[in-house]
Design an enzyme around this catalytic site. Sequence first.
Site, PDB file in Angstrom:
ATOM      1  N   ALA A  73       0.827  -1.212   0.000  1.00 20.36           N
ATOM      2  CA  ALA A  73       0.000   0.000   0.000  1.00 20.36           C
ATOM      3  C   ALA A  73       0.863   1.264   0.000  1.00 20.36           C
ATOM      4  CB  ALA A  73      -0.909  -0.002   1.229  1.00 20.36           C
ATOM      5  N   TYR A 140       8.815  10.754  -3.676  1.00 22.45           N
ATOM      6  CA  TYR A 140       8.437   9.332  -3.726  1.00 22.45           C
ATOM      7  C   TYR A 140       9.643   8.458  -3.375  1.00 22.45           C
ATOM      8  CZ  TYR A 140       7.421   4.771  -5.772  1.00 22.45           C
ATOM      9  OH  TYR A 140       7.283   3.421  -5.970  1.00 22.45           O
ATOM     10  N   ILE A 206       6.042  10.798 -26.942  1.00 26.65           N
ATOM     11  CA  ILE A 206       7.350  10.358 -26.434  1.00 26.65           C
ATOM     12  C   ILE A 206       7.958  11.520 -25.663  1.00 26.65           C
ATOM     13  CG2 ILE A 206       9.662   9.571 -27.050  1.00 26.65           C
ATOM     14  CD1 ILE A 206       8.549   8.242 -29.508  1.00 26.65           C
TER      15      ILE A 206
HETATM   16  N1  UFG Z   1       6.851   7.804 -21.275  1.00 25.23           N
HETATM   17  C1  UFG Z   1       6.595   8.440 -22.485  1.00 25.23           C
HETATM   18  N2  UFG Z   1       5.321   8.786 -22.757  1.00 25.23           N
HETATM   19  C2  UFG Z   1       4.277   8.541 -21.925  1.00 25.23           C
HETATM   20  C3  UFG Z   1       4.549   7.878 -20.696  1.00 25.23           C
HETATM   21  C4  UFG Z   1       5.852   7.528 -20.417  1.00 25.23           C
HETATM   22  O1  UFG Z   1       7.502   8.714 -23.282  1.00 25.23           O
HETATM   23  O2  UFG Z   1       3.139   8.908 -22.247  1.00 25.23           O
HETATM   24  C5  UFG Z   1       8.229   7.405 -20.972  1.00 25.23           C
HETATM   25  C6  UFG Z   1       8.738   7.998 -19.671  1.00 25.23           C
HETATM   26  O3  UFG Z   1       9.271   9.297 -19.895  1.00 25.23           O
HETATM   27  C7  UFG Z   1       9.780   6.970 -19.258  1.00 25.23           C
HETATM   28  C8  UFG Z   1       9.231   5.645 -19.801  1.00 25.23           C
HETATM   29  O4  UFG Z   1       8.269   6.020 -20.782  1.00 25.23           O
HETATM   30  O5  UFG Z   1      10.984   7.250 -19.871  1.00 25.23           O
HETATM   31  C9  UFG Z   1       8.560   4.805 -18.747  1.00 25.23           C
HETATM   32  O6  UFG Z   1       7.656   5.639 -18.046  1.00 25.23           O
HETATM   33  P1  UFG Z   1       6.616   5.091 -16.969  1.00 25.23           P
HETATM   34  O7  UFG Z   1       5.835   6.276 -16.504  1.00 25.23           O
HETATM   35  O8  UFG Z   1       5.885   3.936 -17.529  1.00 25.23           O
HETATM   36  O9  UFG Z   1       7.531   4.532 -15.816  1.00 25.23           O
HETATM   37  P2  UFG Z   1       8.685   5.269 -14.996  1.00 25.23           P
HETATM   38  O10 UFG Z   1       9.968   4.704 -15.497  1.00 25.23           O
HETATM   39  O11 UFG Z   1       8.572   6.737 -14.994  1.00 25.23           O
HETATM   40  O12 UFG Z   1       8.290   4.868 -13.530  1.00 25.23           O
HETATM   41  C10 UFG Z   1       8.711   3.704 -12.959  1.00 25.23           C
HETATM   42  C11 UFG Z   1       7.741   3.275 -11.873  1.00 25.23           C
HETATM   43  C12 UFG Z   1       7.834   4.234 -10.700  1.00 25.23           C
HETATM   44  C13 UFG Z   1       9.248   4.361 -10.281  1.00 25.23           C
HETATM   45  C14 UFG Z   1      10.055   4.890 -11.423  1.00 25.23           C
HETATM   46  C15 UFG Z   1      11.494   5.097 -11.074  1.00 25.23           C
HETATM   47  O13 UFG Z   1       6.444   3.249 -12.369  1.00 25.23           O
HETATM   48  O14 UFG Z   1       7.069   3.756  -9.633  1.00 25.23           O
HETATM   49  O15 UFG Z   1       9.984   3.923 -12.471  1.00 25.23           O
HETATM   50  O16 UFG Z   1      12.054   6.055 -11.928  1.00 25.23           O
HETATM   51  F1  UFG Z   1       9.384   5.224  -9.255  1.00 25.23           F
END
Ligand code: UFG
Length: 327
Positions: A73, A140, A206
């Site tokens: 959680a 976070y 992107i």
């Molecule tokens: N991205 C895009 N377009 C979008 C959404 C995401 O280009 O519409 C990119 C983001 O910039 C990132 C990659 O896709 O480079 C992955 O993004 P996510 O949001 O799917 O995941 P994150 O890597 O940001 O987040 C994950 C976990 C978090 C954690 C984080 C650590 O979901 O809980 O990694 O950096 F904290």
Amino acid sequence: MRILVTGGAGYIGSHTVRMLRAQGHDVWVYDNLSMGHRAAVPAECLIVGDLKDGDHLDHALLIHRIEAVVHFAAFAAVGESVIHPAKYYQNNLVNTLNLMERMRRHGISKMVFSSTCATFGTPERVPLTEDLPQNPINPYGWSKLFIEKALLDYAKAYGWGFAALRYFNAAGASPAGDIGEDHDPETHLIPLVLQTVLGQRPKIEIFGTDYPTKDGTCVRDYIHVDDLAEAHILALGKLQPGSAFLYNLGIGQGYSVREVIRIAEQVTGRKVPVQEGPRRPGDPAELIASPARIMKELGWRPKYLELEPIMETAWRWHQSHPKGYKS
Ligand code: UFG
């Protein structure tokens, strides 16, 4: 074992609950359903409750004679944590410390904790091994790192056994396609791409094309949610008084945003409209785990070694649940 799973109706929690039950554990889900879904867990094991409600939590721990807690959680949206840090420190930090105190009072000394690669901030190098310095760059990440430190102290002082699993990018769904990822609002790349394939969004943006990576877009390590679940169960089975397991958990393969989109196109057989946009603040260029330690020490082996089969499970879920659990 009699286990309380906080946040067990959420994405990773619900897959772990299913696996724990399949292995014969006595599982109770404690979830306030603010992010979790009633339909994601069997009704007979769901306790609708909030971590803030100490009396309710006490009751759940006592009446079910809980022996260990798997603690999912938490809030997990990096961008939101920057805008609203209080929400993250209150829930992820204060509520978790309260949970740990309730456990301590009842003599429960085993916990598996959801940590994150965000505790490392922008890493010095990839793949990320556990010995790299942890310097979070958002609330976070800090909220999770503080709990790692508290757990280390509880292990030393009170003989707790704990595992903190630092997830990289959780992805995919149950192969049966009946439970999967459903966030509101959705911010994660793979569900957004698949919703675009389904025509629910006009395009995928992107976030940044000028990173120092193979094709200019961010690289991430996508790990199947069942492989994450398996790691929790393995760790739980090996906890002893004083064990402090800290593991990075990914598959050790990096995929760029463009590669993720290309694989989604291959798996679905449809073209994804793309728009190139600016960087999203707070995104490190490249995050790839070294899972060597958990493989060596716990014998963990991911079943999904590439993104294609992970994407297939996600696609099955999105096709059968185009509106998530509301479908
Ligand atoms: N991205 C895009 N377009 C979008 C959404 C995401 O280009 O519409 C990119 C983001 O910039 C990132 C990659 O896709 O480079 C992955 O993004 P996510 O949001 O799917 O995941 P994150 O890597 O940001 O987040 C994950 C976990 C978090 C954690 C984080 C650590 O979901 O809980 O990694 O950096 F904290």
